[in-house]
Every structure is written in C-alpha cells, then in structure tokens.
Design a protein around this motif. Structure first.
Motif: not given
Length: 444
Positions: A348-361
C-alpha cells in the motif's frame, strides 16, 4: 639661446649622497655656482650630474639593495626555522592530544564496560526477582486450593449426624492443615513484599548506572569523534572560546569516584538480591514440603472415595481440553490474520508513493493514463483486502472471546462438579486429589 636640460632628482637617500659628495668633492667644486632656472624649477636641477654623483648614486642603490637582500635572506632563514620549530611543536602537541584522547577512550571504555556488566547483572537479578515474585504469587494462589479443600472438608464433615459427629483424627488434622496454610500465606505475602522492595532498589541502582553509562557513551562518542579529527578533516572549524575553562567541571578523581560509588551501590544490591533469592528458594521448598506432608497425613485419615460425578467431570475436562485447543488454534489464526494485514502495508505504501510521485508531473503530463488507473485500482484492491482481513480478524477475535467464555464456564462447572463431590464423607477424598502438586506449590 641657451638650452637647459631640466631633469628630476634621482630617488635615493639624498643625505647619504650629500655626505659622500662632500667627502669626494674638492673645495673648489663646492664654490662653483650651479645654474638655476628660478622658482619655476624648484626641486629640479638644470645641469648634468657629475661622474662622482653618478658613481655615488648607483653605489648607494647597490649597497641598499645588498643590505635589503641580506636582511630578507636572514628573515627567510629565521622564518623557515620558526616554521619548522612551530610545525614540530604543533605536531607533537597534536600527537600528545590524540594519544591522551586514546587513553581517555580506553578509560571510558573500561568503566563503560563495567557499568554495562553490572547493568546486565542487575537486569538479570531483577528478571530473576520478577520470576521469583511470580512464583510467590502463584504459590500464594496455589495455597487457596488446599485451603478451600480443607475448609470444605470441615464443612462437609460438620454435616455428619448422630454419633458420627465426633472430633476424630481426620478433623484434628484438617484443623492443623488450615492453620498451616494461613501461616504459609502470611509468610508468602511478607516475602513478596520484600521481593518487591528489592526489585525497586535494583531498578533504582540500574537507572543510576544507565544514566552514568549514557553519559559515558556520549562522552566516548564525542572523544572518539574528536580523536578522529586531523589536519585534513573537512568538518573542523575554529572555536576561539572553546579553550576557556568551563564552569562546574569535575576532576578525574571525582569522576572515577562517582562511577565507583555507583558500582559499589549496584554490587550491594546484587549481593542483597542473591541472599534474598536463596532465602526465598529455601522458604518455598520448606513450605511446599510442609503442605505436602500435612496433605499426606490428612489423606491417610480418609478411607473412602466418591465416584458419582467422575463421568460428568471427565466429560467437562475433555470439552475444556477441546476448547483450549480451539483457543490455541484461534489465537494462531488471529496472529496469521494480523500478519496478513501487516503484509499489506508495504504494497500500500508503494502504490500510494507511486501515486504521489506521479501527482507531481507537470502540466499536461498529469494524465490519467493506464499506469495511473492501475495504481488507483491497486490501492482500492489493497484497501478492500485490508477491510476484509480486518472483518475476518474481528470475527476471529469475537470467536476467541466466545471460546474464552466457554472455557471459563467449563472451568466453573468443573469446580462446581468438584464441589459436588463433598456431599458426604466419601466425597472429601476425591476433592483432595485436586490438591496442588509440588511444582504448583513451589510457584512453577
């Protein structure tokens, strides 16, 4: 028309030149008037220099240059010597400081090791006392069973009718057993209080040692870091005020005495703990032996047993065993469910971290593309899995609670059936079979 050449005076010591010109010039030359151009040429002369002045001028320059060169060479030699001497002195002082820091580190390490050893010993002693306290509490709890048995036997025997209501040997031994159990319970309570007091003293001594150890650990770290500094270290900087005498500092003797006093106090508590443990062990052994001997004497006074409720009691015990097995299995199931829930945390942390990183695009790159949809689905799936696992975990815990209630109900019913064995004289002996074992009376 006369042509006069106006030239500036040479830049040299005019006093030296004047003296040398006076020594080399004749009186007739001194009386010759020098042409002048008037006030407009003040500070300048209008005639060519004489050969004497020419020689005097460059000789003066040569002499002055030689003097300056010799002086510069002398200063350079003195500077090299001073630099070498101060370099050697600085290197020696730094080496001495490093050596003293190393010796100080060894001393701190020695006392820190001693503190650590006694801290571990105090911890081991405290753990042993805690285990001993648990044994005393269990032994005290274990005495409740023979006390209940003895008093219940007396109550049951009080229901005897007619000439059977006699003060026989069984009743006398039962009264002795009740008095013995009461005395043992009072002794166990006093001993438990002594153990609790010693545990408190051990913890206080341990805390004192831990504070001292913590200070030495920090001092060791600081001195070790200081000892690793060298002239090439990038993290050194100037601290002009660091060399001033600090206030409220101790001397080495008081520093050593402080730790020695702490260790002495710890050693006293360790010795007191050893003595107390020996006394408690001997006391538990003696009380257990006294109870078992008295139990044997009372049992010898009984001549019959009751078997009316044995089948029911046996069935209850079998059911209790099954419930206990189910309790163990359900506890393992709860642990497994909890582990499964914990295992979902990392994905869950990995998926949420990926979503957070991608929200910075930036700008148009912030697109709901297939990876974005997949990640959102992954988060929803994990949340759903965690929710279902939590639901199942709640059901398992509820089931475990019901099992515990069944276990307590079964145990209570077993006690009731056991008490039912005391209806008459024949049931007393059956009840006495539940007398605690030697290990239970010893607190194990």
């Amino acid at each position: 028309m006369s042509y006069e050449v106006i030239v500036p005076r040479p830049h040299h010591d005019s006093r030296a030149v004047a003296q040398r010109v006076q020594e080399k010039s004749s009186p007739a030359e001194l009386d010759v008037p020098q042409p002048s151009s008037g006030s407009a040429t003040a500070g300048y002369r209008s005639a060519k220099y004489t050969p004497a002045e020419w020689f005097s001028s460059y000789n003066t320059i040569l002499d002055q240059a030689g003097t300056d060169r010799h002086e510069a060479e002398s200063i350079q030699r003195q500077s090299r010597t001073l630099s070498q001497d101060t370099g050697r002195a600085t290197s020696k002082t730094q080496a001495d400081g490093t050596r003293l820091l190393g010796e100080r580190l060894q001393e701190i390490h020695y006392w820190k090791s001693e503190l650590q050893r006694h801290i571990e010993q105090l911890q081991a002693d405290t753990d042993a006392l805690l285990a001993l306290k648990t044994r005393l509490e269990k032994a005290l709890d274990a005495t409740e069973t023979p006390y209940a048995i003895a008093t219940d036997n007396l109550t049951c025997r009080a229901r005897r009718l007619g000439p059977d209501l006699v003060r026989d040997t069984v009743e006398e031994e039962l009264l002795k057993e009740v008095d013995l159990i009461r005395n043992i319970q009072a002794l166990l309570k006093r001993t438990t209080a002594q153990v609790v007091t010693q545990i408190k003293l051990n913890r206080e001594a341990k805390q004192t040692l831990e504070l001292d150890w913590s200070d030495k650990y920090q001092a060791y770290s600081l001195d070790d870091h200081s000892g690793r500094h060298n002239n090439m270290s990038p993290d050194t900087q100037q601290h002009p005020s660091s060399a001033t005498m600090q206030e409220q500092v101790c001397n080495p003797s008081s520093w050593t005495k402080f730790t020695q006093d702490n260790l002495t106090k710890a050693l006293e508590e360790e010795q007191a703990t050893t003595r107390l443990r020996g006394l408690v062990e001997q006391m538990l052994q003696d009380t257990t032996e006294d109870l078992r001997v008295q139990c044997f004497i009372v049992d010898q006074a009984f001549n019959q047993r009751c078997v009316e409720l044995i089948d029911a009691k046996t069935q209850l015990e079998m059911k209790l065993s099954q419930i206990l097995e189910q309790i163990g299995a359900q506890e393992k199931n709860i642990v497994a469910l909890q582990q499964a829930i914990d295992n979902k945390e990392a994905p869950l942390r990995v998926a949420q971290s990926r979503l957070y990183r991608r929200s910075l695009r930036p700008n148009m790159e912030l697109c709901r593309d297939q990876p974005q949809l997949s990640l959102e689905e992954e988060v929803r799936q994990i949340d759903a899995s965690v929710a279902s696992l939590n639901q199942k975990l709640s059901e398992a815990r509820s089931s475990l609670s019901h099992l515990e209630e069944s276990r307590m109900a079964l145990e209570k019913d077993i006690n009731c059936k056991t008490n039912s064995l005391f209806i008459d004289r024949e049931k007393c002996m059956t009840h006495r079979k539940r007398y605690p074992t030697i290990s239970a009376l010893s607190g194990y």
